[in-house]
Design a protein around this motif. Sequence first.
Motif, PDB file in Angstrom:
ATOM      1  N   ALA A 144       0.233  -1.619  14.099  1.00  0.00           N
ATOM      2  CA  ALA A 144       1.461  -1.575  14.903  1.00  0.00           C
ATOM      3  C   ALA A 144       1.967  -2.988  15.208  1.00  0.00           C
ATOM      4  CB  ALA A 144       1.204  -0.815  16.195  1.00  0.00           C
ATOM      5  N   GLU A 145       1.043  -3.928  15.470  1.00  0.00           N
ATOM      6  CA  GLU A 145       1.455  -5.318  15.726  1.00  0.00           C
ATOM      7  C   GLU A 145       2.058  -5.948  14.474  1.00  0.00           C
ATOM      8  OE1 GLU A 145      -2.034  -7.212  17.128  1.00  0.00           O
ATOM      9  OE2 GLU A 145      -1.933  -6.345  19.144  1.00  0.00           O
ATOM     10  N   ILE A 146       1.465  -5.660  13.319  1.00  0.00           N
ATOM     11  CA  ILE A 146       2.033  -6.178  12.064  1.00  0.00           C
ATOM     12  C   ILE A 146       3.436  -5.621  11.841  1.00  0.00           C
ATOM     13  CG2 ILE A 146       1.779  -6.157   9.553  1.00  0.00           C
ATOM     14  CD1 ILE A 146      -1.244  -6.191   9.968  1.00  0.00           C
ATOM     15  N   SER A 147       3.597  -4.333  12.065  1.00  0.00           N
ATOM     16  CA  SER A 147       4.912  -3.703  11.888  1.00  0.00           C
ATOM     17  C   SER A 147       5.939  -4.298  12.837  1.00  0.00           C
ATOM     18  CB  SER A 147       4.793  -2.188  12.111  1.00  0.00           C
ATOM     19  OG  SER A 147       3.841  -1.622  11.235  1.00  0.00           O
ATOM     20  N   LYS A 148       5.508  -4.624  14.046  1.00  0.00           N
ATOM     21  CA  LYS A 148       6.437  -5.191  15.034  1.00  0.00           C
ATOM     22  C   LYS A 148       6.922  -6.567  14.622  1.00  0.00           C
ATOM     23  CE  LYS A 148       6.764  -6.112  20.000  1.00  0.00           C
ATOM     24  NZ  LYS A 148       6.020  -6.097  21.299  1.00  0.00           N
ATOM     25  N   ASN A 149       6.090  -7.327  13.906  1.00  0.00           N
ATOM     26  CA  ASN A 149       6.461  -8.681  13.494  1.00  0.00           C
ATOM     27  C   ASN A 149       7.112  -8.751  12.115  1.00  0.00           C
ATOM     28  OD1 ASN A 149       3.481  -9.600  15.119  1.00  0.00           O
ATOM     29  ND2 ASN A 149       5.500 -10.198  15.829  1.00  0.00           N
ATOM     30  N   ILE A 150       7.284  -7.606  11.467  1.00  0.00           N
ATOM     31  CA  ILE A 150       7.901  -7.601  10.142  1.00  0.00           C
ATOM     32  C   ILE A 150       9.340  -8.141  10.163  1.00  0.00           C
ATOM     33  CG2 ILE A 150       8.814  -6.031   8.356  1.00  0.00           C
ATOM     34  CD1 ILE A 150       5.923  -6.782   7.971  1.00  0.00           C
ATOM     35  N   PRO A 151      10.196  -7.812  11.147  1.00  0.00           N
ATOM     36  CA  PRO A 151      11.557  -8.386  11.138  1.00  0.00           C
ATOM     37  C   PRO A 151      11.569  -9.909  11.135  1.00  0.00           C
ATOM     38  CG  PRO A 151      11.452  -6.545  12.666  1.00  0.00           C
ATOM     39  CD  PRO A 151      10.053  -6.808  12.219  1.00  0.00           C
ATOM     40  N   MET A 152      10.669 -10.539  11.882  1.00  0.00           N
ATOM     41  CA  MET A 152      10.606 -11.995  11.883  1.00  0.00           C
ATOM     42  C   MET A 152      10.185 -12.525  10.512  1.00  0.00           C
ATOM     43  SD  MET A 152       8.400 -14.499  14.411  1.00  0.00           S
ATOM     44  CE  MET A 152       9.155 -13.732  15.856  1.00  0.00           C
ATOM     45  N   LEU A 189       3.469  -5.177  -4.235  1.00  0.00           N
ATOM     46  CA  LEU A 189       4.202  -4.523  -3.147  1.00  0.00           C
ATOM     47  C   LEU A 189       3.788  -3.066  -3.005  1.00  0.00           C
ATOM     48  CD1 LEU A 189       7.747  -6.050  -3.732  1.00  0.00           C
ATOM     49  CD2 LEU A 189       6.217  -6.540  -1.822  1.00  0.00           C
ATOM     50  N   ASP A 190       3.552  -2.398  -4.118  1.00  0.00           N
ATOM     51  CA  ASP A 190       3.080  -1.005  -4.064  1.00  0.00           C
ATOM     52  C   ASP A 190       1.731  -0.921  -3.347  1.00  0.00           C
ATOM     53  OD1 ASP A 190       5.291   0.047  -5.345  1.00  0.00           O
ATOM     54  OD2 ASP A 190       4.420  -0.197  -7.352  1.00  0.00           O
ATOM     55  N   GLU A 191       0.841  -1.852  -3.660  1.00  0.00           N
ATOM     56  CA  GLU A 191      -0.475  -1.831  -3.033  1.00  0.00           C
ATOM     57  C   GLU A 191      -0.387  -2.161  -1.545  1.00  0.00           C
ATOM     58  OE1 GLU A 191      -4.955  -3.660  -3.753  1.00  0.00           O
ATOM     59  OE2 GLU A 191      -3.320  -4.074  -5.156  1.00  0.00           O
ATOM     60  N   LEU A 192       0.476  -3.109  -1.187  1.00  0.00           N
ATOM     61  CA  LEU A 192       0.671  -3.433   0.225  1.00  0.00           C
ATOM     62  C   LEU A 192       1.221  -2.235   0.987  1.00  0.00           C
ATOM     63  CD1 LEU A 192       0.746  -5.561   2.528  1.00  0.00           C
ATOM     64  CD2 LEU A 192       3.084  -6.100   1.787  1.00  0.00           C
ATOM     65  N   GLN A 193       2.121  -1.504   0.352  1.00  0.00           N
ATOM     66  CA  GLN A 193       2.705  -0.324   0.986  1.00  0.00           C
ATOM     67  C   GLN A 193       1.657   0.753   1.234  1.00  0.00           C
ATOM     68  OE1 GLN A 193       6.114   1.052  -1.151  1.00  0.00           O
ATOM     69  NE2 GLN A 193       6.571   2.705   0.301  1.00  0.00           N
ATOM     70  N   ARG A 194       0.679   0.861   0.325  1.00  0.00           N
ATOM     71  CA  ARG A 194      -0.376   1.852   0.514  1.00  0.00           C
ATOM     72  C   ARG A 194      -1.408   1.390   1.540  1.00  0.00           C
ATOM     73  NH1 ARG A 194       0.115   2.285  -5.261  1.00  0.00           N
ATOM     74  NH2 ARG A 194      -1.638   0.856  -5.487  1.00  0.00           N
ATOM     75  N   GLU A 195      -1.675   0.088   1.586  1.00  0.00           N
ATOM     76  CA  GLU A 195      -2.688  -0.420   2.506  1.00  0.00           C
ATOM     77  C   GLU A 195      -2.221  -0.411   3.958  1.00  0.00           C
ATOM     78  OE1 GLU A 195      -5.018  -3.537  -0.483  1.00  0.00           O
ATOM     79  OE2 GLU A 195      -3.525  -4.249   0.944  1.00  0.00           O
ATOM     80  N   LEU A 196      -0.933  -0.626   4.189  1.00  0.00           N
ATOM     81  CA  LEU A 196      -0.398  -0.651   5.548  1.00  0.00           C
ATOM     82  C   LEU A 196       0.574   0.517   5.712  1.00  0.00           C
ATOM     83  CD1 LEU A 196       0.233  -4.467   6.067  1.00  0.00           C
ATOM     84  CD2 LEU A 196      -1.556  -3.071   7.100  1.00  0.00           C
ATOM     85  N   PRO A 197       0.096   1.654   6.191  1.00  0.00           N
ATOM     86  CA  PRO A 197       0.969   2.827   6.350  1.00  0.00           C
ATOM     87  C   PRO A 197       1.903   2.665   7.537  1.00  0.00           C
ATOM     88  CG  PRO A 197      -1.231   3.309   7.168  1.00  0.00           C
ATOM     89  CD  PRO A 197      -1.298   1.928   6.581  1.00  0.00           C
ATOM     90  N   SER A 198       3.040   2.041   7.291  1.00  0.00           N
ATOM     91  CA  SER A 198       3.996   1.761   8.351  1.00  0.00           C
ATOM     92  C   SER A 198       5.408   1.897   7.805  1.00  0.00           C
ATOM     93  CB  SER A 198       3.764   0.349   8.901  1.00  0.00           C
ATOM     94  OG  SER A 198       4.823  -0.062   9.711  1.00  0.00           O
TER      95      SER A 198
END
Length: 278
Positions: free
Chosen positions: A130-138, A191-200
């Motif tokens: 959740a913290e990673i997802s929150k900092n994605i816009p930055m 990018l596909d692997e990152l998308q699977r590793e971080l379900p956000s």
Amino acid sequence: MVLFYVLVLFVGIGLLYYALRQDRRLKAAKEFCTASASGELFIKFNNTAQTEELLRRSDKSLSAITKLENNVLLKLLIALAIILPLLALKKAGLVGLSDSSFLLIAIFSFVGAIVLPSMIKRLIIERRIAEISKNIPMFVDLLAVCVQTGMNIESAIKFLESSISNINKAFAPFLSKMILKSQISGLEAALDELQRELPSTQISMMCVTLKQSLKYGSAVYDSLTGLSEEIRQMELLQTEEAIGKLGAKMSVPLILFFMFPVIIIIAAPGIMKVLGGI
């Protein structure tokens, strides 16, 4: 007699934990054997383990709780560290506990020592994601600035790798792995692997936008700035939704702890007069 009950409880909980663990392994093996030929189930299990491993690199608390979860002997020692001093105090007469109360405390100690580490680990992983997802816009804004200076997407991600720890330490191992993966299999596969590793949702939106820019050659800067604005708007809507639900949640304690006491205070004198007249 109490020691006998504690020993029986200790053996029973150990056998129960072993049975539940074996049942979980059998279910996982069954699902893996019945999975489709595409191997999606294997990727899911593998990425779940990789997500936990990458998060442990930047989180000492998660690493410690994982070691505790995998060490059954340490769990039992922690439970005994709670029970044996309490038993000594009970025998010395310093703590007034009945045998049933002591047995109940022993049960909760063993169950807590076995169950709590897994629950805490899951909560820590969910919180870090959740913290990673929150900092994605930055991160997307910084990526857009790098692209605007003339860098391509790969160079911009490599440039941000060294400074991403200042934004979010937990995201740094995932970014480093994505860079290594892109050098071997290409950025789209990374990018596909990152998308699977971080379900956000935020991670999925970023990965989809970057893949579309790579595939269709759209303007990366405009796509990234639009993505950052869209993610922030989505988070704002989620905050407004949470604020909207707050009124309904607050009404429950108000009814229980305010309205009922007021009704009792108002109605009690009249009821007492009626009962007194009878």
